[in-house]
Design a protein around this motif. Structure first.
Motif, PDB file in Angstrom:
ATOM      1  N   TYR A  36       9.867  29.398  78.742  1.00  0.00           N
ATOM      2  CA  TYR A  36      10.145  30.104  77.498  1.00  0.00           C
ATOM      3  C   TYR A  36      11.364  29.443  76.863  1.00  0.00           C
ATOM      4  O   TYR A  36      12.106  28.725  77.528  1.00  0.00           O
ATOM      5  N   ARG A  37      11.564  29.699  75.595  1.00  0.00           N
ATOM      6  CA  ARG A  37      12.737  29.152  74.934  1.00  0.00           C
ATOM      7  C   ARG A  37      13.300  30.163  73.943  1.00  0.00           C
ATOM      8  O   ARG A  37      12.586  31.023  73.436  1.00  0.00           O
ATOM      9  N   GLN A  38      14.589  30.005  73.704  1.00  0.00           N
ATOM     10  CA  GLN A  38      15.263  30.863  72.737  1.00  0.00           C
ATOM     11  C   GLN A  38      16.210  30.028  71.910  1.00  0.00           C
ATOM     12  O   GLN A  38      17.161  29.442  72.445  1.00  0.00           O
ATOM     13  N   ALA A  39      15.923  29.968  70.630  1.00  0.00           N
ATOM     14  CA  ALA A  39      16.787  29.261  69.686  1.00  0.00           C
ATOM     15  C   ALA A  39      17.832  30.236  69.150  1.00  0.00           C
ATOM     16  O   ALA A  39      17.615  31.458  69.168  1.00  0.00           O
ATOM     17  N   PRO A  40      18.953  29.725  68.664  1.00  0.00           N
ATOM     18  CA  PRO A  40      19.998  30.609  68.130  1.00  0.00           C
ATOM     19  C   PRO A  40      19.454  31.533  67.053  1.00  0.00           C
ATOM     20  O   PRO A  40      18.787  31.085  66.123  1.00  0.00           O
ATOM     21  N   GLY A  41      19.718  32.821  67.208  1.00  0.00           N
ATOM     22  CA  GLY A  41      19.302  33.786  66.213  1.00  0.00           C
ATOM     23  C   GLY A  41      17.837  34.163  66.246  1.00  0.00           C
ATOM     24  O   GLY A  41      17.361  34.901  65.381  1.00  0.00           O
ATOM     25  N   LYS A  42      17.121  33.655  67.240  1.00  0.00           N
ATOM     26  CA  LYS A  42      15.689  33.944  67.328  1.00  0.00           C
ATOM     27  C   LYS A  42      15.355  34.618  68.652  1.00  0.00           C
ATOM     28  O   LYS A  42      16.135  34.571  69.614  1.00  0.00           O
ATOM     29  N   GLN A  43      14.180  35.224  68.696  1.00  0.00           N
ATOM     30  CA  GLN A  43      13.731  35.861  69.925  1.00  0.00           C
ATOM     31  C   GLN A  43      13.204  34.822  70.902  1.00  0.00           C
ATOM     32  O   GLN A  43      12.779  33.734  70.511  1.00  0.00           O
ATOM     33  N   ARG A  44      13.253  35.182  72.166  1.00  0.00           N
ATOM     34  CA  ARG A  44      12.689  34.308  73.185  1.00  0.00           C
ATOM     35  C   ARG A  44      11.173  34.235  72.984  1.00  0.00           C
ATOM     36  O   ARG A  44      10.518  35.250  72.727  1.00  0.00           O
ATOM     37  N   GLU A  45      10.629  33.027  73.110  1.00  0.00           N
ATOM     38  CA  GLU A  45       9.206  32.851  72.893  1.00  0.00           C
ATOM     39  C   GLU A  45       8.580  32.027  74.021  1.00  0.00           C
ATOM     40  O   GLU A  45       9.255  31.201  74.653  1.00  0.00           O
ATOM     41  N   LEU A  46       7.299  32.252  74.208  1.00  0.00           N
ATOM     42  CA  LEU A  46       6.572  31.480  75.213  1.00  0.00           C
ATOM     43  C   LEU A  46       6.411  30.039  74.752  1.00  0.00           C
ATOM     44  O   LEU A  46       6.001  29.781  73.618  1.00  0.00           O
ATOM     45  N   VAL A  91      17.480  26.918  74.144  1.00  0.00           N
ATOM     46  CA  VAL A  91      17.677  27.028  75.585  1.00  0.00           C
ATOM     47  C   VAL A  91      16.310  27.332  76.194  1.00  0.00           C
ATOM     48  O   VAL A  91      15.631  28.268  75.758  1.00  0.00           O
ATOM     49  N   TYR A  92      15.934  26.530  77.166  1.00  0.00           N
ATOM     50  CA  TYR A  92      14.633  26.676  77.814  1.00  0.00           C
ATOM     51  C   TYR A  92      14.815  27.363  79.162  1.00  0.00           C
ATOM     52  O   TYR A  92      15.662  26.962  79.972  1.00  0.00           O
ATOM     53  N   TYR A  93      14.004  28.374  79.382  1.00  0.00           N
ATOM     54  CA  TYR A  93      14.102  29.182  80.598  1.00  0.00           C
ATOM     55  C   TYR A  93      12.833  29.069  81.431  1.00  0.00           C
ATOM     56  O   TYR A  93      11.715  29.132  80.898  1.00  0.00           O
ATOM     57  N   CYS A  94      13.038  28.949  82.714  1.00  0.00           N
ATOM     58  CA  CYS A  94      11.930  28.973  83.668  1.00  0.00           C
ATOM     59  C   CYS A  94      11.667  30.428  84.071  1.00  0.00           C
ATOM     60  O   CYS A  94      12.613  31.210  84.248  1.00  0.00           O
ATOM     61  N   ASN A  95      10.406  30.764  84.214  1.00  0.00           N
ATOM     62  CA  ASN A  95      10.030  32.136  84.561  1.00  0.00           C
ATOM     63  C   ASN A  95       8.971  32.131  85.661  1.00  0.00           C
ATOM     64  O   ASN A  95       8.072  31.288  85.661  1.00  0.00           O
ATOM     65  N   ALA A  96       9.109  33.071  86.564  1.00  0.00           N
ATOM     66  CA  ALA A  96       8.114  33.272  87.617  1.00  0.00           C
ATOM     67  C   ALA A  96       7.658  34.717  87.571  1.00  0.00           C
ATOM     68  O   ALA A  96       8.465  35.630  87.715  1.00  0.00           O
ATOM     69  N   TYR A 108      10.961  36.973  87.402  1.00  0.00           N
ATOM     70  CA  TYR A 108      12.259  36.336  87.600  1.00  0.00           C
ATOM     71  C   TYR A 108      12.503  35.256  86.546  1.00  0.00           C
ATOM     72  O   TYR A 108      11.570  34.579  86.092  1.00  0.00           O
ATOM     73  N   TRP A 109      13.787  35.110  86.223  1.00  0.00           N
ATOM     74  CA  TRP A 109      14.199  34.116  85.219  1.00  0.00           C
ATOM     75  C   TRP A 109      15.240  33.174  85.796  1.00  0.00           C
ATOM     76  O   TRP A 109      16.117  33.585  86.565  1.00  0.00           O
ATOM     77  N   GLY A 110      15.144  31.919  85.358  1.00  0.00           N
ATOM     78  CA  GLY A 110      16.171  30.951  85.686  1.00  0.00           C
ATOM     79  C   GLY A 110      17.317  31.051  84.705  1.00  0.00           C
ATOM     80  O   GLY A 110      17.303  31.858  83.769  1.00  0.00           O
ATOM     81  N   GLN A 111      18.312  30.195  84.898  1.00  0.00           N
ATOM     82  CA  GLN A 111      19.541  30.280  84.108  1.00  0.00           C
ATOM     83  C   GLN A 111      19.432  29.599  82.750  1.00  0.00           C
ATOM     84  O   GLN A 111      20.275  29.821  81.900  1.00  0.00           O
ATOM     85  N   GLY A 112      18.416  28.817  82.529  1.00  0.00           N
ATOM     86  CA  GLY A 112      18.249  28.155  81.248  1.00  0.00           C
ATOM     87  C   GLY A 112      18.852  26.761  81.211  1.00  0.00           C
ATOM     88  O   GLY A 112      19.873  26.496  81.843  1.00  0.00           O
ATOM     89  N   THR A 113      18.210  25.900  80.456  1.00  0.00           N
ATOM     90  CA  THR A 113      18.725  24.552  80.239  1.00  0.00           C
ATOM     91  C   THR A 113      18.605  24.240  78.758  1.00  0.00           C
ATOM     92  O   THR A 113      17.585  24.524  78.123  1.00  0.00           O
ATOM     93  N   LEU A 114      19.654  23.677  78.193  1.00  0.00           N
ATOM     94  CA  LEU A 114      19.715  23.443  76.761  1.00  0.00           C
ATOM     95  C   LEU A 114      19.041  22.128  76.388  1.00  0.00           C
ATOM     96  O   LEU A 114      19.329  21.082  76.965  1.00  0.00           O
ATOM     97  N   VAL A 115      18.153  22.218  75.410  1.00  0.00           N
ATOM     98  CA  VAL A 115      17.524  21.037  74.819  1.00  0.00           C
ATOM     99  C   VAL A 115      17.952  20.969  73.359  1.00  0.00           C
ATOM    100  O   VAL A 115      17.754  21.937  72.606  1.00  0.00           O
ATOM    101  N   THR A 116      18.527  19.856  72.982  1.00  0.00           N
ATOM    102  CA  THR A 116      18.964  19.649  71.606  1.00  0.00           C
ATOM    103  C   THR A 116      18.266  18.418  71.056  1.00  0.00           C
ATOM    104  O   THR A 116      18.363  17.335  71.638  1.00  0.00           O
ATOM    105  N   VAL A 117      17.563  18.600  69.955  1.00  0.00           N
ATOM    106  CA  VAL A 117      16.826  17.500  69.334  1.00  0.00           C
ATOM    107  C   VAL A 117      17.487  17.181  67.996  1.00  0.00           C
ATOM    108  O   VAL A 117      17.529  18.032  67.098  1.00  0.00           O
ATOM    109  N   SER A 118      17.990  15.980  67.878  1.00  0.00           N
ATOM    110  CA  SER A 118      18.669  15.574  66.643  1.00  0.00           C
ATOM    111  C   SER A 118      17.677  14.886  65.705  1.00  0.00           C
ATOM    112  O   SER A 118      16.736  14.232  66.139  1.00  0.00           O
ATOM    113  N   SER A 119      17.932  15.057  64.420  1.00  0.00           N
ATOM    114  CA  SER A 119      17.011  14.486  63.415  1.00  0.00           C
ATOM    115  C   SER A 119      17.390  13.076  63.025  1.00  0.00           C
ATOM    116  O   SER A 119      18.414  12.555  63.367  1.00  0.00           O
TER     117      SER A 119
END
Length: 119
Positions: A36-46, A91-96, A108-119
């Motif tokens: 799952y991922r959660q961008a700033p100001g947005k809900q977590r999504e699959l 931020v990308y989260y692992c889920n079980a 269960y949820w993991g701690q998250g890892t940040l992915v940043t994509v620059s233009s």
């Protein structure tokens, strides 16, 4: 229970990145594993999930670009991300998740890892 995600970082648009999640403390083969991922100001999504039987579901925004896979022997779930876009930044989260007879047994949820994509 631990879900340890790795592989995040800064990448340019159009490039690829691979996330990995190592699980411990669960019966891995019985769990649906997801990202799952959660961008700033947005809900977590699959982003994607893969069931214990190998069925896969992707979020609409990543179909055709991302690939999820699991290795039950290693207790890992990977997410190969290709053709990355700035809007994939999150931020990308692992889920079980373990479900039986439509009843959630564990989640269960993991701690998250940040992915940043620059233009």
């Amino acid at each position: 229970v631990q879900l340890q995600a790795s592989g995040g970082g800064l990448v340019q648009a159009g490039r690829s990145l691979r996330l990995s999640c190592a699980a411990s403390g669960i019966i891995f083969s019985l769990n649906t594993m997801g990202w799952y991922r959660q961008a700033p100001g947005k809900q977590r999504e699959l982003v994607a999930h893969i069931t214990s039987g190998g069925s896969i579901n992707y979020g609409d925004s990543v179909k055709g670009r991302f690939t999820i896979s699991r290795d039950n022997a290693k207790k890992t779930v990977d997410l190969q991300m290709n053709s990355l876009k700035p809007e994939d930044t999150a931020v990308y989260y692992c889920n079980a998740k373990r479900v039986s007879m439509s009843t959630k047994i564990s989640d269960y949820w993991g701690q998250g890892t940040l992915v940043t994509v620059s233009s």
